[in-house]
Design a protein around this motif. Structure first.
Motif, PDB file in Angstrom:
ATOM      1  N   ASN A  24      61.792  42.227  56.978  1.00  0.00           N
ATOM      2  CA  ASN A  24      62.288  42.866  55.645  1.00  0.00           C
ATOM      3  C   ASN A  24      61.480  42.174  54.484  1.00  0.00           C
ATOM      4  N   PRO A  25      60.374  43.128  54.116  1.00  0.00           N
ATOM      5  CA  PRO A  25      59.385  42.045  53.035  1.00  0.00           C
ATOM      6  C   PRO A  25      59.868  41.538  51.837  1.00  0.00           C
ATOM      7  N   LYS A  26      59.873  40.494  51.452  1.00  0.00           N
ATOM      8  CA  LYS A  26      60.367  39.852  50.312  1.00  0.00           C
ATOM      9  C   LYS A  26      59.155  39.257  49.362  1.00  0.00           C
ATOM     10  N   MET A  27      59.343  39.515  48.214  1.00  0.00           N
ATOM     11  CA  MET A  27      58.277  38.989  47.162  1.00  0.00           C
ATOM     12  C   MET A  27      58.492  37.279  46.991  1.00  0.00           C
ATOM     13  N   VAL A  28      57.418  36.681  47.447  1.00  0.00           N
ATOM     14  CA  VAL A  28      57.295  35.307  46.968  1.00  0.00           C
ATOM     15  C   VAL A  28      57.051  34.718  45.884  1.00  0.00           C
ATOM     16  N   ALA A  29      55.786  35.206  45.444  1.00  0.00           N
ATOM     17  CA  ALA A  29      55.275  34.949  44.054  1.00  0.00           C
ATOM     18  C   ALA A  29      54.186  35.971  44.002  1.00  0.00           C
ATOM     19  N   TYR A  30      53.672  35.918  42.562  1.00  0.00           N
ATOM     20  CA  TYR A  30      52.711  36.589  41.898  1.00  0.00           C
ATOM     21  C   TYR A  30      52.411  36.116  40.668  1.00  0.00           C
ATOM     22  N   GLY A  31      51.123  36.390  40.349  1.00  0.00           N
ATOM     23  CA  GLY A  31      50.600  35.903  39.035  1.00  0.00           C
ATOM     24  C   GLY A  31      49.137  36.209  38.690  1.00  0.00           C
ATOM     25  N   ILE A  32      48.776  35.595  37.834  1.00  0.00           N
ATOM     26  CA  ILE A  32      47.156  35.952  37.629  1.00  0.00           C
ATOM     27  C   ILE A  32      46.161  34.579  37.313  1.00  0.00           C
ATOM     28  N   VAL A  33      45.183  34.624  37.666  1.00  0.00           N
ATOM     29  CA  VAL A  33      44.243  33.623  37.365  1.00  0.00           C
ATOM     30  C   VAL A  33      43.519  33.934  36.294  1.00  0.00           C
ATOM     31  N   LYS A  34      43.368  33.146  35.112  1.00  0.00           N
ATOM     32  CA  LYS A  34      42.456  33.731  34.002  1.00  0.00           C
ATOM     33  C   LYS A  34      41.143  32.756  33.847  1.00  0.00           C
ATOM     34  N   SER A  35      40.044  33.496  33.479  1.00  0.00           N
ATOM     35  CA  SER A  35      38.946  32.557  33.112  1.00  0.00           C
ATOM     36  C   SER A  35      38.564  33.285  31.818  1.00  0.00           C
ATOM     37  N   PRO A  36      38.102  32.406  30.815  1.00  0.00           N
ATOM     38  CA  PRO A  36      37.766  32.852  29.617  1.00  0.00           C
ATOM     39  C   PRO A  36      36.681  33.661  29.365  1.00  0.00           C
ATOM     40  N   SER A  37      36.572  34.693  28.857  1.00  0.00           N
ATOM     41  CA  SER A  37      35.519  35.660  28.740  1.00  0.00           C
ATOM     42  C   SER A  37      34.254  35.119  28.107  1.00  0.00           C
ATOM     43  N   ARG A  38      34.594  34.176  27.122  1.00  0.00           N
ATOM     44  CA  ARG A  38      33.243  33.275  26.697  1.00  0.00           C
ATOM     45  C   ARG A  38      32.554  32.629  27.420  1.00  0.00           C
ATOM     46  N   LEU A  39      32.889  32.331  28.610  1.00  0.00           N
ATOM     47  CA  LEU A  39      32.058  31.246  29.615  1.00  0.00           C
ATOM     48  C   LEU A  39      30.990  32.264  30.243  1.00  0.00           C
ATOM     49  N   PRO A  40      29.899  31.541  30.462  1.00  0.00           N
ATOM     50  CA  PRO A  40      28.850  32.251  31.365  1.00  0.00           C
ATOM     51  C   PRO A  40      29.649  32.637  32.866  1.00  0.00           C
ATOM     52  N   PRO A  41      29.028  33.801  33.338  1.00  0.00           N
ATOM     53  CA  PRO A  41      29.719  34.362  34.569  1.00  0.00           C
ATOM     54  C   PRO A  41      29.890  33.352  35.713  1.00  0.00           C
ATOM     55  N   ALA A  42      28.753  32.318  35.727  1.00  0.00           N
ATOM     56  CA  ALA A  42      29.137  31.525  37.064  1.00  0.00           C
ATOM     57  C   ALA A  42      30.055  30.701  36.817  1.00  0.00           C
ATOM     58  N   GLU A  43      30.289  30.213  35.549  1.00  0.00           N
ATOM     59  CA  GLU A  43      31.715  29.235  35.130  1.00  0.00           C
ATOM     60  C   GLU A  43      33.053  30.113  35.352  1.00  0.00           C
ATOM     61  N   ARG A  44      32.976  31.239  34.980  1.00  0.00           N
ATOM     62  CA  ARG A  44      34.278  32.174  35.057  1.00  0.00           C
ATOM     63  C   ARG A  44      34.514  32.475  36.447  1.00  0.00           C
ATOM     64  N   LEU A  45      33.534  32.398  37.567  1.00  0.00           N
ATOM     65  CA  LEU A  45      33.836  32.898  38.786  1.00  0.00           C
ATOM     66  C   LEU A  45      34.294  31.542  39.478  1.00  0.00           C
ATOM     67  N   SER A  46      33.741  30.510  38.955  1.00  0.00           N
ATOM     68  CA  SER A  46      34.417  28.816  39.683  1.00  0.00           C
ATOM     69  C   SER A  46      35.615  28.622  39.019  1.00  0.00           C
ATOM     70  N   LYS A  47      36.109  29.116  37.906  1.00  0.00           N
ATOM     71  CA  LYS A  47      37.357  28.996  37.268  1.00  0.00           C
ATOM     72  C   LYS A  47      38.339  29.846  38.370  1.00  0.00           C
ATOM     73  N   LEU A  48      37.866  30.896  38.636  1.00  0.00           N
ATOM     74  CA  LEU A  48      38.604  31.881  39.445  1.00  0.00           C
ATOM     75  C   LEU A  48      38.896  31.322  40.924  1.00  0.00           C
ATOM     76  N   TYR A  49      37.862  31.083  41.581  1.00  0.00           N
ATOM     77  CA  TYR A  49      37.900  30.314  42.713  1.00  0.00           C
ATOM     78  C   TYR A  49      38.686  29.292  42.749  1.00  0.00           C
ATOM     79  N   TYR A  50      38.770  28.207  41.937  1.00  0.00           N
ATOM     80  CA  TYR A  50      39.475  27.032  41.979  1.00  0.00           C
ATOM     81  C   TYR A  50      40.891  27.609  41.715  1.00  0.00           C
ATOM     82  N   GLY A  51      41.175  28.539  40.915  1.00  0.00           N
ATOM     83  CA  GLY A  51      42.736  29.025  40.635  1.00  0.00           C
ATOM     84  C   GLY A  51      43.274  29.654  41.877  1.00  0.00           C
TER      85      GLY A  51
END
Length: 95
Positions: A24-51
């Motif tokens: 019986n499927p049950k939702m456990v958790a959901y959400g988003i991981v945000k990274s500021p758009s003003r950061l360079p792409p590599a830093e944005r991806l790093s923040k997403l990875y760690y999130g």
């Protein structure tokens, strides 16, 4: 079985965890991981990875599904969004 679904992006990544242990499927958790758009792409991806890493370490999913980007006529969208999909893979393979 605990399933983690990831909707990748380069600024925002969505996730959801569903437990289907008793058939019986049950939702456990959901959400988003945000990274500021003003950061360079590599830093944005790093923040997403760690999130996403925090999500994996907190819930220890059994299975991970990462959405594949849909590309119709605008191939440049795939080149822009596809790097975000890779943020979920390395951490999941470490668990």
């Amino acid at each position: 079985m605990l399933v983690l679904g990831i909707d990748p992006g380069t600024i925002v990544a969505g996730y959801g965890l569903v437990d289907n242990a008793d058939g019986n499927p049950k939702m456990v958790a959901y959400g988003i991981v945000k990274s500021p758009s003003r950061l360079p792409p590599a830093e944005r991806l790093s923040k997403l990875y760690y999130g996403l890493r925090e999500v994996v370490e907190r819930y220890h999913p059994d299975v991970v599904a990462v959405e594949q980007p849909f590309v119709s006529n605008n191939v440049s969208t795939a080149f822009r969004d596809w790097p975000g999909a890779g943020c979920g893979y390395p951490r999941c393979s470490e668990s």
